[in-house]
Design a protein around this motif. Structure first.
Motif, PDB file in Angstrom:
ATOM      1  N   VAL A  32       3.874   5.051   7.597  1.00  0.00           N
ATOM      2  CA  VAL A  32       4.706   4.936   8.797  1.00  0.00           C
ATOM      3  C   VAL A  32       6.099   4.484   8.372  1.00  0.00           C
ATOM      4  N   ILE A  33       7.082   5.322   8.621  1.00  0.00           N
ATOM      5  CA  ILE A  33       8.450   5.054   8.182  1.00  0.00           C
ATOM      6  C   ILE A  33       9.107   4.014   9.089  1.00  0.00           C
ATOM      7  N   MET A  34       9.717   3.011   8.464  1.00  0.00           N
ATOM      8  CA  MET A  34      10.412   1.962   9.214  1.00  0.00           C
ATOM      9  C   MET A  34      11.912   2.252   9.313  1.00  0.00           C
ATOM     10  N   GLY A  35      12.438   2.974   8.326  1.00  0.00           N
ATOM     11  CA  GLY A  35      13.860   3.285   8.324  1.00  0.00           C
ATOM     12  C   GLY A  35      14.256   3.906   7.007  1.00  0.00           C
ATOM     13  N   ALA A  36      15.521   4.316   6.903  1.00  0.00           N
ATOM     14  CA  ALA A  36      16.048   4.903   5.666  1.00  0.00           C
ATOM     15  C   ALA A  36      17.364   4.219   5.322  1.00  0.00           C
ATOM     16  N   SER A  37      17.604   4.033   4.025  1.00  0.00           N
ATOM     17  CA  SER A  37      18.860   3.424   3.591  1.00  0.00           C
ATOM     18  C   SER A  37      20.023   4.363   3.886  1.00  0.00           C
ATOM     19  N   GLU A  38      21.218   3.799   4.004  1.00  0.00           N
ATOM     20  CA  GLU A  38      22.392   4.600   4.391  1.00  0.00           C
ATOM     21  C   GLU A  38      22.704   5.695   3.373  1.00  0.00           C
ATOM     22  N   ASP A  39      22.466   5.416   2.094  1.00  0.00           N
ATOM     23  CA  ASP A  39      22.784   6.391   1.056  1.00  0.00           C
ATOM     24  C   ASP A  39      21.614   7.329   0.760  1.00  0.00           C
ATOM     25  N   SER A  40      20.545   7.230   1.536  1.00  0.00           N
ATOM     26  CA  SER A  40      19.384   8.078   1.311  1.00  0.00           C
ATOM     27  C   SER A  40      19.659   9.496   1.818  1.00  0.00           C
ATOM     28  N   PRO A  41      19.281  10.523   1.046  1.00  0.00           N
ATOM     29  CA  PRO A  41      19.449  11.898   1.521  1.00  0.00           C
ATOM     30  C   PRO A  41      18.569  12.215   2.733  1.00  0.00           C
ATOM     31  N   MET A  50      12.088   8.193  -2.072  1.00  0.00           N
ATOM     32  CA  MET A  50      12.656   8.959  -0.957  1.00  0.00           C
ATOM     33  C   MET A  50      13.743   8.192  -0.217  1.00  0.00           C
ATOM     34  N   GLY A  51      13.958   6.928  -0.612  1.00  0.00           N
ATOM     35  CA  GLY A  51      14.996   6.151   0.055  1.00  0.00           C
ATOM     36  C   GLY A  51      14.623   5.730   1.456  1.00  0.00           C
ATOM     37  N   VAL A  52      13.308   5.599   1.721  1.00  0.00           N
ATOM     38  CA  VAL A  52      12.855   5.147   3.041  1.00  0.00           C
ATOM     39  C   VAL A  52      11.942   3.941   2.859  1.00  0.00           C
ATOM     40  N   SER A  53      11.930   3.078   3.866  1.00  0.00           N
ATOM     41  CA  SER A  53      11.004   1.943   3.866  1.00  0.00           C
ATOM     42  C   SER A  53       9.802   2.292   4.737  1.00  0.00           C
ATOM     43  N   TYR A  54       8.680   1.696   4.412  1.00  0.00           N
ATOM     44  CA  TYR A  54       7.466   1.986   5.171  1.00  0.00           C
ATOM     45  C   TYR A  54       6.733   0.683   5.477  1.00  0.00           C
ATOM     46  N   ALA A  55       5.800   0.749   6.408  1.00  0.00           N
ATOM     47  CA  ALA A  55       5.030  -0.442   6.795  1.00  0.00           C
ATOM     48  C   ALA A  55       3.830  -0.587   5.876  1.00  0.00           C
TER      49      ALA A  55
END
Length: 451
Positions: free
Chosen positions: A225-234, A294-299
């Motif tokens: 489950v994706i919580m968000g993505a960093s600003e520089d993430s594609p 992938m430059g995303v955070s997850y739970a």
């Protein structure tokens, strides 16, 4: 604001435990006609924040929040009142009372601690009941999230069967017993395997955490489950918070551990994926960088409500009537007491390395959540009450256990240790206790500065 909430819970819990512990000494002392000169919350070194004399006793609040005390007339304690002890014994003094009365006065504090803990656990059972995940419902096994657990032989997908021969019923309830265990039985690929836990597993776990091996040791296998993505993430404009990744590069992804393993094979690639968004499947293209990220955070963990909403695990609920909560609370208290006893055994066994994880006031402070929760507050307070009771029973002269040890010797042998011996024992015990306090809080400072 978070720090204020944590500090408020910490001070309230500490104050409650100290006052009730000292009250446990105060009440039997007064019942047996023993004079109590002081009753203080915290230590009043040089001065007190507040004090008022009522009858024969001065009640007050000190400025040093390292504990509290009652000063009982005619007792060799941390006050080291040699002037009083040099006078002839008086009828109202502790030293003039029969050994059995002195014993009851000394064990009064820890008795209150244990009674308080069991009462709190009964109250928690009645007020909140139980929420838990039955181990039988975990069909696809555990998610190993710390390399130390892998090193001893566990694998993601293993199903816990038993810990030291005791069947595992509650998944999250198995975490602490596993840390203290000698042998764990798991089911792997349809067959059972026994995993011997090394005596220094706690030490290995702490080293792994220092190296970024993960705070927990295992978790439920949950979706990615994706919580968000960093600003520089594609992928910043591609995914949204609460998207659930269900397919990656044409492969079905049921659990987060599968996603993490898969992206390692997709370094530097942009691949098709499917995410579940608001109960609808959405096709997207996800880019994996050269580092396999992938430059995303997850739970890494989901709450009970999310687990139920996603339909992955069934959450079991138990509600207890007042009568039913009594045996349930007593059992919880007993389990906590036995568990803490095992932890102390490991701490005093140098082979385990568990002593390196001992903490002081900061470690206790960190137990409390950043948001106010009465359930968490009472659970932590009950645990601390058990810890305070057990630690005070250690046979160190400066603690209640030291006084009890000498009183039992007197009752068995018929000979009372001399006041001079008791003074020396108290001094030695005080320095030993200070060394333990400095060691525990030194560990806190070391971890804060260097880890």
């Amino acid at each position: 604001m978070d720090i204020v909430i944590k500090l408020s819970q910490f001070l309230l819990s500490l104050s409650l435990l100290i006052v009730l512990h000292e009250f446990g000494h105060f009440v039997p002392a007064r019942l047996f006609g023993t004079r109590v000169e002081k009753f203080f919350l915290f230590f009043d070194v040089k001065f007190a924040l507040f004090k008022k004399k009522i009858g024969e006793t001065v009640y007050g609040i000190g400025w040093l929040p390292l504990g509290g005390y009652v000063k009982i007339s005619g007792m060799i304690d941390e006050s080291m009142d040699k002037e009083q002890m040099a006078q002839p014994p008086q009828s109202w003094e502790f030293r003039s009372k029969p050994a059995w009365q002195r014993l009851i006065i000394m064990i009064g504090g820890v008795t209150v601690n244990f009674i308080l803990a069991f009462l709190i656990y009964i109250g928690i059972a009645y007020a909140y009941g139980d929420l838990y995940i039955k181990n039988d419902n975990i069909k696809d096994g555990i998610w190993v999230t710390n390399s130390a657990l892998e090193d001893v032989g566990f694998r993601t997908g293993d199903k816990l069967v038993s810990i030291d021969g005791k069947p595992v019923d509650d998944f999250y309830g198995a975490m602490e017993p596993l840390l203290l265990s000698n042998e764990v039985t798991v089911e792997r690929n349809g067959s059972t395997e026994k995993i011997a836990m090394p005596v220094d597993f706690i030490n290995q776990l702490m080293k792994s955490r220092e190296e970024g091996g993960g705070a927990s040791i295992m978790e439920l296998r949950i979706p990615f489950v994706i919580m968000g993505a960093s600003e520089d993430s594609p992928n910043a404009g591609v995914v949204k918070p609460r998207d659930m990744l269900v397919s990656l590069d044409g492969e079905k992804m049921t659990y987060a551990d599968q996603v993490i393993a898969k992206v390692e094979d997709l370094k530097g690639q942009t691949v098709p994926a499917v995410v579940k968004r608001n109960d609808k499947e959405v096709n997207v293209n996800l880019t994996v960088n050269e580092s396999g990220k992938m430059g995303v955070s997850y739970a890494p963990r989901l709450g009970y409500s999310d687990l139920e909403r996603l339909g992955i695990y069934q959450v079991s609920r138990e509600q207890y009537s007042l009568l039913e909560s009594i045996p349930e609370g007593l059992q919880r208290g007993k389990d906590r007491l036995v568990s803490y006893g095992k932890q102390l055994q490991m701490i005093f066994n140098p082979e385990t390395g568990a002593y390196k994880g001992v903490g002081g006031f900061k470690a206790i402070f960190d137990l409390f959540p950043q948001t106010w929760s009465w359930q968490a507050f009472w659970e932590i307070t009950a645990l601390l009450s058990i810890m305070l009771g057990v630690l005070n029973l250690l046979p160190i002269p400066a603690l209640d256990g030291g006084h009890v040890m000498f009183l039992l010797y007197e009752m068995v042998s018929g000979r009372k240790p001399s006041d001079k011996f008791m003074e020396y024992a108290q001094i030695a015990g005080f320095f030993l206790l200070m060394a333990l306090v400095l060691f525990a809080n030194g560990n806190d400072i070391y971890r804060w500065l260097f880890k």
